[in-house]
Design a protein around this motif. Structure first.
Motif, PDB file in Angstrom:
ATOM      1  N   GLU A 671      -5.053   8.085  19.573  1.00 45.46           N
ATOM      2  CA  GLU A 671      -4.211   8.939  18.423  1.00 45.46           C
ATOM      3  C   GLU A 671      -3.489   7.949  17.458  1.00 45.46           C
ATOM      4  N   VAL A 672      -3.104   6.789  18.107  1.00 48.08           N
ATOM      5  CA  VAL A 672      -2.134   6.028  17.148  1.00 48.08           C
ATOM      6  C   VAL A 672      -3.198   5.300  15.987  1.00 48.08           C
ATOM      7  N   PHE A 673      -4.460   4.814  16.342  1.00 50.23           N
ATOM      8  CA  PHE A 673      -5.475   4.327  15.722  1.00 50.23           C
ATOM      9  C   PHE A 673      -5.991   5.390  14.727  1.00 50.23           C
ATOM     10  N   LEU A 674      -6.080   6.525  15.092  1.00 45.41           N
ATOM     11  CA  LEU A 674      -6.496   7.630  14.183  1.00 45.41           C
ATOM     12  C   LEU A 674      -5.544   7.895  13.015  1.00 45.41           C
ATOM     13  N   LEU A 675      -4.002   7.956  13.563  1.00 44.39           N
ATOM     14  CA  LEU A 675      -3.205   8.185  12.384  1.00 44.39           C
ATOM     15  C   LEU A 675      -3.179   7.010  11.651  1.00 44.39           C
ATOM     16  N   VAL A 676      -3.185   5.754  11.951  1.00 45.42           N
ATOM     17  CA  VAL A 676      -3.132   4.606  11.042  1.00 45.42           C
ATOM     18  C   VAL A 676      -4.359   4.482  10.241  1.00 45.42           C
ATOM     19  N   CYS A 677      -5.452   4.945  10.640  1.00 46.86           N
ATOM     20  CA  CYS A 677      -6.720   4.870   9.615  1.00 46.86           C
ATOM     21  C   CYS A 677      -6.548   6.160   8.607  1.00 46.86           C
ATOM     22  N   GLN A 678      -6.073   7.187   8.974  1.00 46.24           N
ATOM     23  CA  GLN A 678      -5.905   8.309   8.024  1.00 46.24           C
ATOM     24  C   GLN A 678      -4.898   7.907   7.061  1.00 46.24           C
ATOM     25  N   LYS A 679      -3.658   7.351   7.549  1.00 43.87           N
ATOM     26  CA  LYS A 679      -2.663   7.094   6.735  1.00 43.87           C
ATOM     27  C   LYS A 679      -3.321   5.954   5.759  1.00 43.87           C
ATOM     28  N   PHE A 680      -4.136   5.119   5.968  1.00 40.01           N
ATOM     29  CA  PHE A 680      -4.493   4.114   5.051  1.00 40.01           C
ATOM     30  C   PHE A 680      -5.557   4.679   4.140  1.00 40.01           C
ATOM     31  N   THR A 681      -6.253   5.540   4.456  1.00 37.17           N
ATOM     32  CA  THR A 681      -7.225   6.341   3.650  1.00 37.17           C
ATOM     33  C   THR A 681      -6.382   7.016   2.676  1.00 37.17           C
ATOM     34  N   GLN A 682      -5.398   7.574   3.067  1.00 34.83           N
ATOM     35  CA  GLN A 682      -4.505   8.303   2.195  1.00 34.83           C
ATOM     36  C   GLN A 682      -3.870   7.581   1.344  1.00 34.83           C
ATOM     37  N   MET A 683      -3.258   6.477   1.704  1.00 32.46           N
ATOM     38  CA  MET A 683      -2.533   5.480   1.018  1.00 32.46           C
ATOM     39  C   MET A 683      -3.475   5.049  -0.254  1.00 32.46           C
ATOM     40  N   LEU A 684      -4.752   4.464   0.295  1.00 30.76           N
ATOM     41  CA  LEU A 684      -5.634   3.940  -0.900  1.00 30.76           C
ATOM     42  C   LEU A 684      -6.052   5.051  -1.995  1.00 30.76           C
ATOM     43  N   LYS A 685      -6.114   6.290  -1.612  1.00 29.17           N
ATOM     44  CA  LYS A 685      -6.454   7.341  -2.632  1.00 29.17           C
ATOM     45  C   LYS A 685      -5.468   7.385  -3.678  1.00 29.17           C
ATOM     46  N   ALA A 686      -4.304   7.464  -2.902  1.00 29.80           N
ATOM     47  CA  ALA A 686      -3.064   7.898  -3.834  1.00 29.80           C
ATOM     48  C   ALA A 686      -2.876   6.597  -4.766  1.00 29.80           C
ATOM     49  N   ILE A 687      -3.130   5.446  -4.067  1.00 28.70           N
ATOM     50  CA  ILE A 687      -2.660   4.171  -5.041  1.00 28.70           C
ATOM     51  C   ILE A 687      -3.872   4.225  -6.294  1.00 28.70           C
ATOM     52  N   GLU A 688      -4.940   4.511  -5.870  1.00 25.96           N
ATOM     53  CA  GLU A 688      -6.031   4.410  -6.960  1.00 25.96           C
ATOM     54  C   GLU A 688      -5.758   5.719  -8.021  1.00 25.96           C
ATOM     55  N   GLN A 689      -5.167   6.541  -7.560  1.00 31.96           N
ATOM     56  CA  GLN A 689      -5.038   7.843  -8.469  1.00 31.96           C
ATOM     57  C   GLN A 689      -3.687   7.829  -9.290  1.00 31.96           C
ATOM     58  N   ASP A 690      -3.114   6.771  -8.747  1.00 31.27           N
ATOM     59  CA  ASP A 690      -1.562   6.591  -9.455  1.00 31.27           C
ATOM     60  C   ASP A 690      -1.670   5.705 -10.735  1.00 31.27           C
ATOM     61  N   SER A 691      -1.374   6.300 -11.874  1.00 34.31           N
ATOM     62  CA  SER A 691      -1.457   5.556 -13.119  1.00 34.31           C
ATOM     63  C   SER A 691      -0.667   4.523 -13.305  1.00 34.31           C
ATOM     64  N   ASN A 692       0.346   4.406 -12.450  1.00 41.53           N
ATOM     65  CA  ASN A 692       1.196   3.185 -12.618  1.00 41.53           C
ATOM     66  C   ASN A 692       0.994   2.085 -11.677  1.00 41.53           C
ATOM     67  N   SER A 693       0.004   2.328 -10.921  1.00 44.61           N
ATOM     68  CA  SER A 693      -0.606   1.254 -10.017  1.00 44.61           C
ATOM     69  C   SER A 693      -1.456   0.410 -10.873  1.00 44.61           C
TER      70      SER A 693
END
Length: 754
Positions: A671-693
């Motif tokens: 469950e912990v590793f599933l959470l980590v992987c989900q959070k990583f994919t969400q973070m990477l998506k958010a950073i790529e979509q953020d115009s300030n990144s």
């Protein structure tokens, strides 16, 4: 003292592998004059060899095979006998469905031995030697081309890539090149040639037939020594100060250096001594004399051709190759730091200059270096500078001060200075830095950030009362009564929500507790242990545990060392849980910290604790099962009684309880590793979509994503399919999926059968 002599010679053979030619010749000369004494010595050598094979001690087996090869050179062992030993080991290649890493280890240790003895084998045992080469050739063809996962490469720049092909395939190609040269290796000394006439009449000794034990999960398989292209030009070509990175001489030297590092991990002074003596274990014309190893040797504009390799450059590059090995270094990282320190002190005239060049070269290439390698680099360098008064040529890096804050060079300097402050103290580091570097450190020394410090804060008076209660060591019941009274006052003042009331009380108590314990680690541990019951009561919900992590990070925002230690201790005390730490790490506010090490150090430490817990429970289960099997065998030899039945049932009940615990902690890890992987994919998506990144935000995020999956690939192996189904779906960005697919490849290679 025959036993002392036997044990001493066996230790020399196994612990001074670079001197194998000398010891082989020595035993050969002794064999000529006293065959009976060597017969007794051979009993000891053969016993050591048999133990290494039985225990699958690959490293010791490699040293002994090299020594036995030298015994062939001195005619103490016949080429046919030695070849039969190698063929016995290679018989594992004929067995079906073997782990590839097991067979790779067999082939590797034999190929790494051939440069020392192949010429004698080819001249005096050609038929058997041909069988050895044929067996290996068939295996290499059956094994096929193996692509090196990009996750294991230190550089993403092909010019500096030391892993262009699979290491074993590279060694096999070097062996074929050596065969074309009639097995001549000028680098390795051949003292046996001086005594050919004496050895020709010697009697040979036997070697027992040996076969490898079957695989078990505790076996650590051996791999070739790591390499790193450091001293190369801009096109990736090896500089004249070193042997060709793709050549046999470089491979042999890396093997010897790797052996010395492995053998002398327990004694850094001896390790440095034997490393500096390396040229004495080679033919003399290859290395420059120590007196000529100066700065001019690295001058590319120098018209004179260097007369040999520079030992200090070779050692600096080799130590970095081991330190920066991916996914992890073979030995503790602090050991390499200690060895480098000893080399600097033992070779004052040359090694510090070579090390300085290596550091500056790595610094210039940071943008193409793996993120984890950068992290290890500044962790090592901060420790190294602390041993030499924090002195460095800071002027050489001034250009990095004007770079973007998240540029690798700027991050490197900032993290380096933060770790130096940890190893010393703020005022000292600030006073030793040039003034223009002060922008890279905090304006003031790190101090706690106490929320209720201002007298104007509505909770200032209450915080003083809580602090006084903690300092006067009031009981848990008294503290809880005090907090309950505050909670009632909040309700009467208009804070109607139970969640909000609990949140205010939690922050008030946690901030006060942290302030009382802020003097030192021991202070904070004492107050945490004293009021552990209160902390657990206030953190009974997932939201509460996340809030506590946020409070700790806010309180110690200027001292990330204390922050990391506090999170670690609160995890140990079960005040917070891994999920709360992971959720905090991936909050959107943390994205601006993506280039900071402390965030990812906390994450790695949290995951390490989760993995350790599974390992501990599994070890306990294995121990109980082992005891049960032993007791069961004893009980079968006697009559069954009510007492023996009760004992057996008690053992089975204990095993069942631990099995249930193992299932629970394994599920929690998943469950912990599933959470980590989900959070990583969400973070990477958010950073790529953020115009300030900017490009470096994405670069750091992807780098740490790679590292977290890479370092935990074995743990993820058990639920790769679940990850693929729930997290790494085809609609994700290709770069995210590419990293996951390489992790899958790493996991599959561990269990790959040939």
């Amino acid at each position: 003292y025959p036993e002392t002599v036997e044990n001493t010679l066996t230790a020399c053979v196994c612990e001074l592998p670079a001197k194998a030619p000398v010891y082989g010749t020595l035993i050969g000369l002794l064999n000529v004059s006293r065959h009976d004494i060597v017969a007794k010595l051979m009993i000891n050598f053969n016993k050591a060899l048999a133990e290494a094979v039985e225990k699958l001690d690959w490293f010791r087996l490699k040293q002994l095979l090299r020594f036995y090869g030298e015994l062939v050179n001195s005619n103490t062992v016949s080429p046919t006998t030695y070849a039969n030993l190698l063929l016995d080991l290679l018989s594992a290649l004929d067995q079906p469905n073997q782990l590839r890493k097991r067979l790779d280890s067999v082939v590797y240790i034999i190929l790494s031995t051939l440069p020392w003895c192949a010429r004698e084998l080819s001249e005096r045992g050609a038929s058997e030697f041909e069988q050895i080469l044929k067996k290996i050739e068939i295996y290499m063809q059956r094994r096929g081309d193996t692509k090196v996962p990009g996750l294991l490469k230190q550089y993403d720049d092909k010019r500096f890539d030391a892993l262009k092909e699979d290491p074993l395939a590279h060694i096999w190609s070097l062996t074929q090149e050596l065969q074309a040269k009639s097995w001549r290796v000028p680098l390795i000394p051949k003292p046996h040639r001086w005594f050919d006439s004496e050895f020709s009449s010697a009697l040979q000794h036997d070697i027992p037939r040996l076969y490898l034990a079957h695989h078990n999960d505790s076996v650590q398989y051996i791999t070739p020594a790591p390499s790193l292209k450091l001293f190369v030009d801009d096109a990736g070509n090896t500089l004249p100060v070193l042997p060709d990175h793709d050549g046999l001489e470089y491979f042999i030297l890396q093997e010897l250096i790797s052996d010395i590092l492995q053998l002398y991990e327990v004694n850094r002074k001896d390790c440095a001594k034997y490393l500096l003596n390396l040229p004495h274990n080679c033919e003399p014309r290859f290395f420059k004399p120590a007196s000529s190893s100066d700065d001019d040797s690295m001058d590319e504009d120098d018209e004179e051709e260097p007369s040999g390799w520079v030992l200090s450059d070779l050692l600096a590059e080799s130590v970095f190759a081991h330190l920066l090995r991916l996914p992890s270094s073979n030995l503790r990282e602090v050991f390499y730091s200690c060895v480098v320190t000893e080399l600097c002190r033992a070779d004052v005239s040359a090694f510090p200059m070579s090390l300085g060049r290596a550091v500056k070269t790595l610094f210039d290439r940071l943008s193409s270096l793996d993120v984890e390698c950068i992290h290890r680099f500044y962790c090592w360098f901060s420790h190294h500078l602390s041993n030499f008064g924090f002195q460095w040529d800071w002027k050489a890096w001034e250009h990095a001060l004007t770079m973007e804050p998240l540029a690798p060079q700027a991050c490197f300097i900032r993290e380096l200075l933060e770790k130096e402050i940890r190893l010393s103290y703020y005022e000292r580091i600030k006073s030793m830095l040039p003034e223009n570097y002060h922008v890279m450190i905090p304006a003031t020394a790190p101090v706690p950030s106490f929320k209720y410090e201002s007298a104007e804060d509505p909770l200032h008076a209450k915080s003083k009362e809580v602090i006084d209660s903690i300092r006067t060591k009031k009981s848990v019941e008294e503290l809880r009564d005090l907090l309950s009274r505050y909670k009632e006052e909040l309700a009467s003042s208009g804070v109607s929500s139970e969640v909000e009331q609990q949140s205010v009380i939690r922050e008030l108590f946690t901030q006060c507790l942290l302030l009382v314990g802020s003097k030192s680690f021991s202070h904070v541990l004492n107050v945490v242990e004293r009021y552990l019951e209160v902390l657990r009561f206030l953190n009974a919900t997932p939201e509460g545990r996340l809030h506590t992590v946020q409070i700790v990070s806010s309180f110690w925002k200027d001292n990330t060392q204390f922050l990391g230690i506090l999170v670690d201790k609160l995890l140990n005390y079960r005040v917070i849980d891994p999920a709360s730490v992971i959720t905090w790490i991936f909050e959107s506010d943390q994205f601006k910290q993506v280039g900071r090490a402390y965030v990812w150090e906390v994450l790695k430490n949290t995951l390490s604790k989760v993995n350790s817990r599974v390992a501990q429970v599994k070890s306990k289960l294995d121990n109980l099962q082992s005891i049960h099997e032993v007791n069961k065998a004893k009980r079968s030899e006697s009559e069954t009684t009510e007492m023996t039945e009760a004992e057996e049932q008690q053992e089975l009940d204990s095993i069942r309880i631990v099995e249930n615990s193992l299932a629970t902690v394994t599920r929690e890890r998943k469950e912990v590793f599933l959470l980590v992987c989900q959070k990583f994919t969400q973070m990477l998506k958010a950073i790529e979509q953020d115009s300030n990144s900017n490009q470096w935000t994405i670069w750091w995020a992807f780098g740490w994503y790679k590292e977290i999956l890479r370092v935990n690939y074995k743990e993820c192996k058990g639920f790769i399919t679940t990850l693929e189904t729930l997290v790494f779906t085809p609609d994700l960005d290709k770069r995210i999926l590419d990293v996951f697919n390489e992790v899958k490849q790493l996991a599959e290679q561990d269990d790959l059968l040939v």
